[in-house]
Write a protein that holds these residues in place. Structure first.
Motif, PDB file in Angstrom:
ATOM      1  N   ALA A  39       0.867  -1.183   0.000  1.00 11.27           N
ATOM      2  CA  ALA A  39       0.000   0.000   0.000  1.00 11.27           C
ATOM      3  C   ALA A  39       0.903   1.232   0.000  1.00 11.27           C
ATOM      4  O   ALA A  39       1.232   1.795   1.039  1.00 11.27           O
ATOM      5  N   GLU A  40       1.311   1.657  -1.162  1.00  6.61           N
ATOM      6  CA  GLU A  40       2.360   2.672  -1.280  1.00  6.61           C
ATOM      7  C   GLU A  40       1.839   4.084  -1.097  1.00  6.61           C
ATOM      8  O   GLU A  40       2.605   4.996  -0.770  1.00  6.61           O
ATOM      9  N   ASN A  41       0.564   4.309  -1.312  1.00  3.02           N
ATOM     10  CA  ASN A  41      -0.008   5.639  -1.149  1.00  3.02           C
ATOM     11  C   ASN A  41      -0.515   5.832   0.278  1.00  3.02           C
ATOM     12  O   ASN A  41      -0.569   4.896   1.078  1.00  3.02           O
ATOM     13  N   PHE A  42      -0.876   7.064   0.606  1.00  8.01           N
ATOM     14  CA  PHE A  42      -1.453   7.388   1.918  1.00  8.01           C
ATOM     15  C   PHE A  42      -0.572   6.912   3.063  1.00  8.01           C
ATOM     16  O   PHE A  42      -1.060   6.466   4.097  1.00  8.01           O
ATOM     17  N   ASP A  43       0.759   6.960   2.886  1.00  3.86           N
ATOM     18  CA  ASP A  43       1.683   6.588   3.956  1.00  3.86           C
ATOM     19  C   ASP A  43       1.406   5.198   4.516  1.00  3.86           C
ATOM     20  O   ASP A  43       1.383   4.981   5.732  1.00  3.86           O
ATOM     21  N   CYS A  44       1.174   4.248   3.617  1.00  6.86           N
ATOM     22  CA  CYS A  44       0.956   2.851   4.025  1.00  6.86           C
ATOM     23  C   CYS A  44      -0.240   2.697   4.958  1.00  6.86           C
ATOM     24  O   CYS A  44      -0.153   2.043   5.999  1.00  6.86           O
ATOM     25  N   MET A  97      -5.284   2.354  -0.906  1.00  6.76           N
ATOM     26  CA  MET A  97      -5.228   3.212  -2.078  1.00  6.76           C
ATOM     27  C   MET A  97      -4.136   2.710  -3.013  1.00  6.76           C
ATOM     28  O   MET A  97      -3.022   2.421  -2.575  1.00  6.76           O
ATOM     29  N   GLN A  98      -4.484   2.582  -4.291  1.00  4.36           N
ATOM     30  CA  GLN A  98      -3.509   2.146  -5.285  1.00  4.36           C
ATOM     31  C   GLN A  98      -3.660   3.033  -6.525  1.00  4.36           C
ATOM     32  O   GLN A  98      -4.743   3.102  -7.113  1.00  4.36           O
ATOM     33  N   ASP A  99      -2.597   3.747  -6.856  1.00  2.36           N
ATOM     34  CA  ASP A  99      -2.613   4.663  -8.003  1.00  2.36           C
ATOM     35  C   ASP A  99      -3.754   5.679  -7.893  1.00  2.36           C
ATOM     36  O   ASP A  99      -4.394   6.039  -8.881  1.00  2.36           O
ATOM     37  N   GLY A 100      -4.009   6.131  -6.666  1.00  2.58           N
ATOM     38  CA  GLY A 100      -5.023   7.158  -6.439  1.00  2.58           C
ATOM     39  C   GLY A 100      -6.446   6.650  -6.344  1.00  2.58           C
ATOM     40  O   GLY A 100      -7.376   7.446  -6.133  1.00  2.58           O
ATOM     41  N   ASP A 101      -6.641   5.351  -6.501  1.00  2.00           N
ATOM     42  CA  ASP A 101      -7.987   4.780  -6.449  1.00  2.00           C
ATOM     43  C   ASP A 101      -8.119   3.805  -5.289  1.00  2.00           C
ATOM     44  O   ASP A 101      -7.137   3.191  -4.852  1.00  2.00           O
TER      45      ASP A 101
END
Length: 281
Positions: free
Chosen positions: A150-155, A188-192
């Motif tokens: 989960a690379e977005n939203f700080d994991c 969140m993945q690629d903003g979705d």
């Protein structure tokens, strides 16, 4: 412990990821549930089964704190004790008090110690075999694997977990022991918004007829069900909704299992985390 000692708990935050991801609730409004807020998680409880129907936890991977384990299991004072599956269910048998919300998951932020303690309410437990095996190891480590992806939203990760409550679950000491458990993760993945789903099966490792006979024999003798080794599967998110009768909101549409696999309703038994699919393509 006073009856209002948990009154200030805020529970699960449906906006934790950004998009609203509501608590999973029974699609049938006639199914009676009680929502129990704790620290960084909530339990959707089924008093008729004396177990949770679902749990929801928010995990901030960048803020997790190492808090010592205490194993102080206790009743939730907001419910009558006889509505909860307490210690007598687990006494002198091979059944573990299996955490539904994993102890490590809500332990972040300024109330990490309280969150750790909150996971030790019987409302957050369900009976699972105490034998540790590869399937159980996979199940217990799923959140760590998913946080790494989960690379977005700080994991940040939201995880829903519960037993599959079937009418045919074997009776034991005033409850029915679930043979399967489910988990749906949202991130969140690629903003979705994205989701993946898993089922844990602890049914006896026998043919269907032999397993039914073994379960019936144990019930007549008052013995715990002869449960098998854990088998962990990645499954389509809509399958979890169908199995549980829960409304999973936007999560079925956000499933990251490839479309062809979902269309075939194929369950993939996981031998390692390398078997997990995280992309729709």
């Amino acid at each position: 412990m006073s009856r209002d000692s948990l009154a200030e708990r805020k529970g699960y935050n449906e906006r934790f990821l950004g998009p609203i991801v509501p608590l999973p609730l029974p699609a049938d409004p006639a199914t009676d549930t009680v929502i129990l807020p704790y620290t960084n998680f909530s339990v959707v409880f089924r008093p008729d089964r004396r177990l949770a129907a679902a749990t929801a936890v928010t995990i901030d991977g960048a803020s997790l704190i190492d808090v010592p384990r205490n194993d102080n299991w206790r009743f939730d004072p907001r419910l009558p004790e006889d509505h909860q599956a307490g210690h007598p269910v687990y006494k002198d048998n091979p059944l573990d008090k299996g955490h539904l919300v994993r102890r490590l998951d809500p332990v972040w932020g300024t109330e990490a110690s309280t969150a750790n303690s909150d996971t030790f309410h019987y409302t957050n437990a369900a009976p699972q075999m105490d034998i540790f095996n590869q399937g159980k190891k996979l199940w217990q480590g799923l959140e760590n694997f998913l946080l790494d992806h989960a690379e977005n939203f700080d994991c940040k990760l939201t995880v829903f977990t519960g037993p599959v409550l079937e009418a045919s679950d074997p009776p034991y000491r005033g409850i029915q022991v679930p043979l399967r458990f489910w988990k749906v993760a949202a991130f969140m993945q690629d903003g979705d918004l994205a989701s993946t789903a898993y089922v844990l099966d602890q049914s006896p490792d026998l043919t269907k007829d032999a397993a039914a006979q073994a379960l019936a024999k144990a019930a007549r003798a008052g013995d715990p069900p002869p449960l098998g080794a854990f088998r962990t599967f990645q499954v389509p998110v809509p399958d979890v909704a169908r199995l549980t009768g829960l409304d999973l909101g936007p999560l079925p549409a956000a499933d990251r299992l490839p479309t062809a696999v979902r269309a075939a309703q194929r369950w993939t038994q996981l031998e390692s985390y390398d078997d997990i699919t995280m992309h729709t393509s």
